[in-house]
Design a protein around this motif. Structure first.
Motif, PDB file in Angstrom:
ATOM      1  N   ASN A 236       0.872  -1.158   0.000  1.00  0.00           N
ATOM      2  CA  ASN A 236       0.000   0.000   0.000  1.00  0.00           C
ATOM      3  C   ASN A 236       0.914   1.213   0.000  1.00  0.00           C
ATOM      4  O   ASN A 236       1.653   1.435   0.953  1.00  0.00           O
ATOM      5  CB  ASN A 236      -0.854  -0.089   1.281  1.00  0.00           C
ATOM      6  CG  ASN A 236      -1.779   1.081   1.461  1.00  0.00           C
ATOM      7  OD1 ASN A 236      -1.485   2.199   1.051  1.00  0.00           O
ATOM      8  ND2 ASN A 236      -2.900   0.819   2.115  1.00  0.00           N
ATOM      9  N   ASN A 237       0.919   1.966  -1.095  1.00  0.00           N
ATOM     10  CA  ASN A 237       1.867   3.084  -1.187  1.00  0.00           C
ATOM     11  C   ASN A 237       1.231   4.436  -0.851  1.00  0.00           C
ATOM     12  O   ASN A 237       1.754   5.473  -1.224  1.00  0.00           O
ATOM     13  CB  ASN A 237       2.577   3.104  -2.555  1.00  0.00           C
ATOM     14  CG  ASN A 237       1.649   3.468  -3.708  1.00  0.00           C
ATOM     15  OD1 ASN A 237       0.433   3.439  -3.557  1.00  0.00           O
ATOM     16  ND2 ASN A 237       2.217   3.803  -4.857  1.00  0.00           N
ATOM     17  N   GLY A 296       1.921  13.758  -1.666  1.00  0.00           N
ATOM     18  CA  GLY A 296       0.496  13.463  -1.856  1.00  0.00           C
ATOM     19  C   GLY A 296       0.009  12.207  -1.157  1.00  0.00           C
ATOM     20  O   GLY A 296      -1.183  11.881  -1.207  1.00  0.00           O
ATOM     21  N   ALA A 297       0.914  11.471  -0.509  1.00  0.00           N
ATOM     22  CA  ALA A 297       0.476  10.217   0.110  1.00  0.00           C
ATOM     23  C   ALA A 297      -0.408  10.513   1.321  1.00  0.00           C
ATOM     24  O   ALA A 297      -0.198  11.500   2.023  1.00  0.00           O
ATOM     25  CB  ALA A 297       1.684   9.391   0.521  1.00  0.00           C
ATOM     26  N   LEU A 308       7.005   5.596   6.002  1.00  0.00           N
ATOM     27  CA  LEU A 308       6.792   6.461   7.170  1.00  0.00           C
ATOM     28  C   LEU A 308       8.007   7.371   7.377  1.00  0.00           C
ATOM     29  O   LEU A 308       9.140   6.905   7.456  1.00  0.00           O
ATOM     30  CB  LEU A 308       6.559   5.603   8.424  1.00  0.00           C
ATOM     31  CG  LEU A 308       6.199   6.381   9.694  1.00  0.00           C
ATOM     32  CD1 LEU A 308       4.890   7.161   9.526  1.00  0.00           C
ATOM     33  CD2 LEU A 308       6.084   5.442  10.897  1.00  0.00           C
ATOM     34  N   ARG A 309       7.763   8.680   7.436  1.00  0.00           N
ATOM     35  CA  ARG A 309       8.856   9.638   7.622  1.00  0.00           C
ATOM     36  C   ARG A 309       8.998  10.018   9.097  1.00  0.00           C
ATOM     37  O   ARG A 309       8.102   9.756   9.896  1.00  0.00           O
ATOM     38  CB  ARG A 309       8.587  10.900   6.792  1.00  0.00           C
ATOM     39  CG  ARG A 309       8.776  10.660   5.308  1.00  0.00           C
ATOM     40  CD  ARG A 309       8.675  11.950   4.510  1.00  0.00           C
ATOM     41  NE  ARG A 309       7.293  12.300   4.233  1.00  0.00           N
ATOM     42  CZ  ARG A 309       6.856  12.810   3.063  1.00  0.00           C
ATOM     43  NH1 ARG A 309       7.708  13.031   2.080  1.00  0.00           N
ATOM     44  NH2 ARG A 309       5.602  13.117   2.887  1.00  0.00           N
ATOM     45  N   THR A 313       4.580  11.626   8.843  1.00  0.00           N
ATOM     46  CA  THR A 313       3.762  11.629   7.624  1.00  0.00           C
ATOM     47  C   THR A 313       4.285  10.519   6.721  1.00  0.00           C
ATOM     48  O   THR A 313       5.383   9.999   6.923  1.00  0.00           O
ATOM     49  CB  THR A 313       3.848  12.972   6.869  1.00  0.00           C
ATOM     50  OG1 THR A 313       5.213  13.160   6.450  1.00  0.00           O
ATOM     51  CG2 THR A 313       3.392  14.133   7.731  1.00  0.00           C
ATOM     52  N   TYR A 314       3.481  10.168   5.703  1.00  0.00           N
ATOM     53  CA  TYR A 314       3.914   9.144   4.754  1.00  0.00           C
ATOM     54  C   TYR A 314       4.383   9.772   3.452  1.00  0.00           C
ATOM     55  O   TYR A 314       3.847  10.794   3.021  1.00  0.00           O
ATOM     56  CB  TYR A 314       2.756   8.178   4.457  1.00  0.00           C
ATOM     57  CG  TYR A 314       2.452   7.261   5.613  1.00  0.00           C
ATOM     58  CD1 TYR A 314       3.271   6.167   5.869  1.00  0.00           C
ATOM     59  CD2 TYR A 314       1.367   7.503   6.452  1.00  0.00           C
ATOM     60  CE1 TYR A 314       3.003   5.320   6.929  1.00  0.00           C
ATOM     61  CE2 TYR A 314       1.082   6.655   7.515  1.00  0.00           C
ATOM     62  CZ  TYR A 314       1.912   5.566   7.746  1.00  0.00           C
ATOM     63  OH  TYR A 314       1.645   4.732   8.790  1.00  0.00           O
ATOM     64  N   GLY A 315       5.386   9.174   2.857  1.00  0.00           N
ATOM     65  CA  GLY A 315       5.846   9.641   1.548  1.00  0.00           C
ATOM     66  C   GLY A 315       7.350   9.495   1.411  1.00  0.00           C
ATOM     67  O   GLY A 315       8.024   8.897   2.261  1.00  0.00           O
ATOM     68  N   ILE A 316       7.884  10.009   0.310  1.00  0.00           N
ATOM     69  CA  ILE A 316       9.317   9.971   0.035  1.00  0.00           C
ATOM     70  C   ILE A 316       9.716  11.386  -0.366  1.00  0.00           C
ATOM     71  O   ILE A 316       9.272  11.889  -1.396  1.00  0.00           O
ATOM     72  CB  ILE A 316       9.640   9.006  -1.136  1.00  0.00           C
ATOM     73  CG1 ILE A 316       9.158   7.579  -0.823  1.00  0.00           C
ATOM     74  CG2 ILE A 316      11.132   9.007  -1.448  1.00  0.00           C
ATOM     75  CD1 ILE A 316       9.226   6.630  -2.010  1.00  0.00           C
ATOM     76  N   THR A 317      10.503  12.034   0.488  1.00  0.00           N
ATOM     77  CA  THR A 317      10.854  13.426   0.218  1.00  0.00           C
ATOM     78  C   THR A 317      11.805  13.514  -0.978  1.00  0.00           C
ATOM     79  O   THR A 317      12.805  12.801  -1.041  1.00  0.00           O
ATOM     80  CB  THR A 317      11.503  14.045   1.483  1.00  0.00           C
ATOM     81  OG1 THR A 317      10.582  13.823   2.569  1.00  0.00           O
ATOM     82  CG2 THR A 317      11.773  15.529   1.307  1.00  0.00           C
TER      83      THR A 317
END
Ligand code: HEC
Ligand code: HEC
Length: 347
Positions: A236-237, A296-297, A308-309, A313-317
């Motif tokens: 789940n991305n 946008g995640a 997980l950052r 928050t979730y995403g890839i910076t």
């Protein structure tokens, strides 16, 4: 005695030349060339040896609209070669009678290496996968027995099934094996990236492409891994849930709540040409995909822990140059030899 022998030989010769016309089983074996940068194949070729005749039959079937209820939706309708066998311009595919499907068509490439098929892995063997589109009301809307009736009336198929299979039967097992033979040989392994990795023809990457490859290896390759660019797991991305579709992904297969909204990690080969992106085709461009990973995640309840950052928050910076260079790198995965290979084109 001699005379009798001669007569026998003569009769045999006539028989052989006749049956050759009807289609006789003397198949020409085809070899599967494993690219040196790829893992081993998972498809068991012993159960379905590749032959020129089987491949040709599979190709004919793939391009034949008679496999569908209205005789006009072949597999190739949703799987177009120029777009790595995806349904160009369609977020969701539509099939017979204009019915809109639930998902974006996947590319057909390097399937010999996959263990499971479809966005949710609902098909566990390549030979059985085509039954799903063939019989789905939203795709080809046909029954296997109707398809076989249509094929039995066609002299090409009568001949080609006998040439391709020992028992020569026009039945679903042979039809599905032929489709698999065609799809198994659809290997995409000659992109600029492949030539660079295999050190062929002195191919080099530009500074931007090579920076993109580095960032990709650091930030993306945990899921899009190996030279197939997928670890073949379901994840789940962090896409927001599409309220119109309510597609629960892998959950549909086992109804295990752990699988909610997980989809197969897609290969990124030929990604330049397989837009729109994601299981529902929600993003039109690679820029939009990277903006999504960056900012946008959403927390849809089951997002992959890898995303997980530190700030929860979730995403890839990704900064602007990282996005730009990742896209330059992703374009090195375009394999024009595959996209234009006449072996896979309709006659
Ligand atoms: C109406 C459009 C449509 C038609 C016609 C169609 N497909 Fe597909 N195909 C799709 C879609 C959409 C998916 C993804 C389905 C999903 O995940 O639920 C897909 C997925 C696949 C996959 C899985 C690929 C992977 O990487 O897992 C294979 C293989 C495939 N199709 C082969 C075929 C064959 C063979 C035919 C003809 C017998 C066919 N398709 C007909 C739309 C279509
Ligand atoms: C946690 C695993 C994971 C990571 C890390 C990840 N992805 Fe993905 N990626 C996925 C999954 C799963 C999908 C399919 C999601 C869907 O459609 O529901 C996907 C889809 C995509 C797509 C769309 C492919 C298509 O055929 O529609 C692209 C492009 C993509 N990812 C690129 C990247 C890039 C570039 C990175 C690094 C910045 C990255 N991904 C990092 C799991 C991951």
């Amino acid at each position: 005695m001699k005379k009798i022998l001669l007569v026998i030989i003569f009769v045999q010769l006539i028989f052989m030349s006749c049956s050759k016309e009807e289609g006789v089983y003397v198949p020409k074996p085809l070899t599967f060339d494993l690219p040196s940068n790829f893992p081993d194949i998972t498809y068991n070729l012993e159960n379905n040896p590749l032959t020129e005749e089987g491949f040709e039959l599979g190709k004919k079937l793939f391009y034949d609209g008679r496999l569908s209820a209205n005789n006009s939706i072949p597999c190739a309708f949703c799987h177009e070669q120029a777009f790595a066998f995806t349904h160009h311009g369609h977020t969701l595919s539509h099939g017979v009678n204009g019915g809109i499907g639930l998902r974006n068509a996947q590319p057909i490439q390097n399937l010999a290496f996959q263990k499971e098929f479809m966005w949710d892995g609902a098909a566990t063997h390549l030979d059985f996968q085509p039954i799903i589109p063939l019989t789905s009301d939203l795709e080809m809307g046909e029954t296997l027995s109707n398809v076989l009736e249509k094929l039995k009336k066609d002299s090409y198929y009568k001949k080609q099934f006998s040439k391709a299979f020992d028992d020569g039967e026009i039945n679903s097992a042979n039809m599905l094996k032929a489709l698999s033979q065609f799809m198994i040989l659809m290997v995409s392994s000659n992109s600029k990236y492949d030539k660079y990795i295999r050190k062929e023809n002195n191919v080099t990457l530009s500074q931007k492409e090579s920076d993109g490859l580095n960032t990709f290896q650091n930030k993306c390759a945990s899921c899009h891994t190996t030279d197939l660019f997928s670890d073949q797991s379901y994840r789940n991305n962090g896409l927001s849930i599409n309220p119109k579709l309510e597609d629960k992904g892998r959950y549909a297969v086992f109804e295990n709540s752990d699988d909610l909204y997980k989809f197969k990690v897609p290969s990124l080969r030929n990604i330049e040409h397989t837009y729109p992106y994601m299981h529902d085709g929600r993003f039109a461009t690679l820029e939009a995909v990277l903006d999504f990973y960056d900012s946008g995640a959403v927390d849809n309840g089951n997002v992959d822990a890898l995303l997980l950052r530190a700030d929860n928050t979730y995403g890839i910076t990704l900064n602007a140059y990282e996005k730009e260079s990742i896209i330059a790198f992703l374009k090195t995965l375009t394999d024009n030899e595959f996209l234009n290979d006449v072996r896979f084109s309709e006659y």
